[in-house]
Scaffold this motif. Sequence first.
Motif, PDB file in Angstrom:
ATOM      1  N   ARG A   1     -16.626 -29.537 -10.059  1.00 14.23           N
ATOM      2  CA  ARG A   1     -17.393 -28.917 -11.143  1.00 14.23           C
ATOM      3  C   ARG A   1     -18.669 -29.691 -11.437  1.00 14.23           C
ATOM      4  O   ARG A   1     -19.739 -29.105 -11.643  1.00 14.23           O
ATOM      5  CB  ARG A   1     -16.527 -28.840 -12.405  1.00 14.23           C
ATOM      6  N   GLU A   2     -18.570 -31.030 -11.445  1.00 17.76           N
ATOM      7  CA  GLU A   2     -19.752 -31.846 -11.718  1.00 17.76           C
ATOM      8  C   GLU A   2     -20.771 -31.739 -10.587  1.00 17.76           C
ATOM      9  O   GLU A   2     -21.983 -31.758 -10.832  1.00 17.76           O
ATOM     10  CB  GLU A   2     -19.346 -33.307 -11.935  1.00 17.76           C
TER      11      GLU A   2
ATOM     12  N   SER B   1     -22.730 -28.609 -11.037  1.00 19.71           N
ATOM     13  CA  SER B   1     -23.761 -28.713 -12.072  1.00 19.71           C
ATOM     14  C   SER B   1     -25.052 -29.325 -11.523  1.00 19.71           C
ATOM     15  O   SER B   1     -26.122 -29.146 -12.094  1.00 19.71           O
ATOM     16  CB  SER B   1     -23.249 -29.549 -13.254  1.00 19.71           C
TER      17      SER B   1
ATOM     18  N   THR C   1     -14.469 -37.503 -18.228  1.00 24.72           N
ATOM     19  CA  THR C   1     -15.539 -36.631 -17.735  1.00 24.72           C
ATOM     20  C   THR C   1     -16.803 -37.425 -17.425  1.00 24.72           C
ATOM     21  O   THR C   1     -17.572 -37.061 -16.540  1.00 24.72           O
ATOM     22  CB  THR C   1     -15.857 -35.524 -18.754  1.00 24.72           C
ATOM     23  N   GLU C   2     -17.012 -38.527 -18.154  1.00 22.47           N
ATOM     24  CA  GLU C   2     -18.185 -39.356 -17.896  1.00 22.47           C
ATOM     25  C   GLU C   2     -18.119 -39.949 -16.500  1.00 22.47           C
ATOM     26  O   GLU C   2     -19.121 -39.985 -15.769  1.00 22.47           O
ATOM     27  CB  GLU C   2     -18.291 -40.477 -18.934  1.00 22.47           C
TER      28      GLU C   2
ATOM     29  N   ARG D   1     -18.932 -37.299 -13.902  1.00 20.95           N
ATOM     30  CA  ARG D   1     -20.354 -36.961 -13.949  1.00 20.95           C
ATOM     31  C   ARG D   1     -21.193 -38.036 -13.261  1.00 20.95           C
ATOM     32  O   ARG D   1     -22.096 -37.733 -12.476  1.00 20.95           O
ATOM     33  CB  ARG D   1     -20.793 -36.783 -15.405  1.00 20.95           C
ATOM     34  N   ARG D   2     -20.882 -39.295 -13.542  1.00 18.96           N
ATOM     35  CA  ARG D   2     -21.644 -40.381 -12.937  1.00 18.96           C
ATOM     36  C   ARG D   2     -21.379 -40.471 -11.430  1.00 18.96           C
ATOM     37  O   ARG D   2     -22.284 -40.760 -10.644  1.00 18.96           O
ATOM     38  CB  ARG D   2     -21.293 -41.714 -13.610  1.00 18.96           C
TER      39      ARG D   2
ATOM     40  N   ALA E   1     -20.693 -37.973  -9.476  1.00 18.93           N
ATOM     41  CA  ALA E   1     -21.450 -36.876  -8.860  1.00 18.93           C
ATOM     42  C   ALA E   1     -22.910 -37.263  -8.685  1.00 18.93           C
ATOM     43  O   ALA E   1     -23.530 -36.946  -7.658  1.00 18.93           O
ATOM     44  CB  ALA E   1     -21.325 -35.616  -9.715  1.00 18.93           C
TER      45      ALA E   1
END
Length: 328
Positions: free
Chosen positions: A62-63, A66, A278-279, A282-283, A285
């Motif tokens: 998902r990340e 994005s 989630t952080e 995200r990082r 990715a």
Amino acid sequence: MNASTSPMKLVIRTAMIKYFALAVAVFALGLPAQAQSPNVPKIGFLGVRPDDSKGTFELLKRELQSLGYIDGKNITLLYRNAENKLDRLPALADELIRLKVHVLVVAATNEARAAKNATKIIPIVGLNLGGSVSLGLFDSLARPGGNLTGFMPNTNELGGKRLEFLKESVPKLLRVAVLWDPNAPAGKATWKEIEPLATALGLQTHSMQVSSSEQLDLAFKSAVKAGSSAVVVNLSPFINSHQRRIHQLAAENKLPAIYPRAEFVESGGLMSYGADRTEGFRRAAVMIDKILKGTKPADIPVEQPTKFELVINLKTAKQIGVTIPRTF
């Protein structure tokens, strides 16, 4: 035949035929082009726990989306899982390398070890690295060197905060039991790190060293006998896969427990304090994006969390007789 309805039927049928022909043409032209494209980067994913790794894989996917990376379009994602068998990791890492992945993503430290042993060239990004500097997986957080970088969610500061939350929740807390797995990559290091943190808070510690399901019952009995009034639970593949049994034993022995991740609270544990997961995804990715654009892992600092979450299960608190302070 009714003349008024005949033309309408003819128009609908003709439209359907045209639509079907167009769809076939798009299918015929589109799929082979994607499948045959030699420029689509391959990203391999390696995990140990099937129940956790699949969710981790989907969150990472998902990340990446994005950032504009779509599986089957401009990247190819390859998923492999060791099904809770650590001895399978080297073979799975080799398999992904033979498939010529451009980046190898690993779920945690055991997977990172297997990947590092399998390749010194292919970039590796770790999602939940723990104790990795002391393990020699990279040189330092700022300058990792080699082909591994990633996200390290657990720090000494988090261990101290977990002890503080337990002390606020349990009146007159004097001794805390620490559940840890000696087979975990950072198991011994985590146990050693928590002792001075406890001492600074005026607490004594009791070691609950476990590496098999048979040892869990004995460990909790030993903790109670030693006068422990609460438990700090550390992560390991074994501990992660026995969450519900640990919750049950903690409840039976009336021992409030705190965990590193919210999933433990969702499965029945009392409370958790740790990095916002989630952080990390995200990082990671963003790191993958940098690598695909030419940056070397050695030049991408290993990151630590900046966002944290405290999660409390009020139902469990009521069951074991713990009153959560209003300050929480």
